[in-house]
Motif scaffolding. Structure first.
Motif, PDB file in Angstrom:
ATOM      1  N   VAL A 103       0.838  -1.206   0.000  1.00 48.81           N
ATOM      2  CA  VAL A 103       0.000   0.000   0.000  1.00 48.81           C
ATOM      3  C   VAL A 103       0.871   1.253   0.000  1.00 48.81           C
ATOM      4  O   VAL A 103       0.594   2.218  -0.718  1.00 48.81           O
ATOM      5  N   ALA A 104       1.930   1.244   0.787  1.00 49.41           N
ATOM      6  CA  ALA A 104       2.817   2.415   0.845  1.00 49.41           C
ATOM      7  C   ALA A 104       3.499   2.653  -0.495  1.00 49.41           C
ATOM      8  O   ALA A 104       3.625   3.802  -0.950  1.00 49.41           O
ATOM      9  N   ALA A 105       3.941   1.592  -1.154  1.00 52.04           N
ATOM     10  CA  ALA A 105       4.616   1.746  -2.439  1.00 52.04           C
ATOM     11  C   ALA A 105       3.652   2.241  -3.517  1.00 52.04           C
ATOM     12  O   ALA A 105       3.983   3.129  -4.304  1.00 52.04           O
ATOM     13  N   LEU A 106       2.451   1.673  -3.554  1.00 57.39           N
ATOM     14  CA  LEU A 106       1.475   2.077  -4.563  1.00 57.39           C
ATOM     15  C   LEU A 106       0.991   3.505  -4.358  1.00 57.39           C
ATOM     16  O   LEU A 106       0.671   4.205  -5.326  1.00 57.39           O
ATOM     17  N   SER A 107       0.931   3.942  -3.112  1.00 61.94           N
ATOM     18  CA  SER A 107       0.365   5.259  -2.810  1.00 61.94           C
ATOM     19  C   SER A 107       1.411   6.363  -2.790  1.00 61.94           C
ATOM     20  O   SER A 107       1.058   7.531  -2.563  1.00 61.94           O
TER      21      SER A 107
END
Length: 291
Positions: A103-107
């Motif tokens: 989630v952190a990488a995608l966001s």
């Protein structure tokens, strides 16, 4: 001061437009509630209602926290998402690390992992995890999530988990902040010792002041990082003067919501009303605090 919008147990179709509205209004982040399942039979008490009742949770919609965070992140560009709080020790920590990193990488680093220990033995039972030594298990989970989301090979050998050298990919370009929830002395100590911040679950002003003083002493003891986050729920968060008082006490993030979630009835408030409420607060408070 940063501002977090909190909405929970509402129509799942509302979350994406609410996130977009909160972002447009100037909020920094949005809180994401966590609940695995509701047991038919239980003697457990909820620590944040006056009588310990938890019936208000029955039949209320909860989208899984990582799924909801990813969905809202895909529809926004600046808003941050923070589980408030994820029941960490009932989950496999390697899986939580993978979910958090994804989630952190995608966001684009717009995810902060708020974690806590579930007060209910039921959650541990249905996930086939021992309720005993849950605090020590929580500590190991935090260390594993932090180690794996940092990138590179990581191994861990503890009382509860034995993990050979592994790595996950992708990982975000910045560390995932781990924010510790809870009001007990062990929770405050855990936040100061292992966390990147602390999350307050509400209560009267005198109790909050006591918790902040205790947290400050523990941060001094453990040499906590200077950019430590302090997220609170407070009536002071609803006025400009109150925001100044909270800032003077070391608060960095205020969590605000505009309805009482601890009710047995389903939420029937229209989406337009919710957007009007969050926008009005932004005009009257956020805009006047220089944020």
């Amino acid at each position: 001061m940063r501002f977090t919008y909190a909405e929970t147990m509402t129509d799942p179709a509302y979350y994406v437009p609410l996130a977009q509205a909160a972002e447009a209004a100037g909020y920094t982040s949005m809180a994401v509630a966590d609940s695995i399942a509701y047991p038919r039979d239980s003697d457990a008490k909820y620590p944040y209602t006056p009588d310990g009742s938890r019936e208000f949770l029955e039949d209320k919609p909860f989208i899984e926290a990582f799924v909801l965070s990813a969905a809202m992140a895909a529809a926004t560009t600046t808003l941050r998402f923070t589980p408030f709080v994820l029941k960490l020790p009932i989950r496999p920590p390697v899986l939580v690390a993978k979910q958090s990193a994804s989630v952190a990488a995608l966001s684009g680093n717009r995810f902060g992992l708020g974690v806590g220990i579930s007060p209910w033995p039921d959650d541990f039972e249905i996930m086939d995890v021992s309720f005993e030594k849950r605090g020590a298990r929580m500590d190991e989970c935090i260390d594993i999530v932090r180690g794996l989301t940092a990138g590179g090979y990581f191994e861990f050998h503890g009382e509860f988990y034995d993990i050979p050298p592994i790595k996950i990919s992708p990982v975000p370009t910045e560390p995932v902040p781990i924010l510790i929830g809870g009001h007990s002395k062990p929770a405050l100590r855990r936040a100061a010792q292992r966390g990147d911040g602390w999350m307050h679950a509400g209560g009267d002003g005198a109790e909050l002041d006591r918790l902040l003083v205790e947290l400050a002493a523990l941060r001094t003891e453990y040499g906590t990082r200077k950019d430590f986050e302090v997220h609170v729920i407070s009536l002071d968060g609803f006025t400009v003067d109150g925001i100044k008082r909270l800032e003077d006490k070391g608060v960095t993030d205020v969590i605000v919501g505009f309805r009482l979630p601890y009710t047995l009835e389903q939420d029937t408030e229209p989406l337009d009303t919710k957007i009007t409420n969050l926008s009005r607060f932004a005009e009257k408070v956020i805009a006047r605090t220089g944020n």
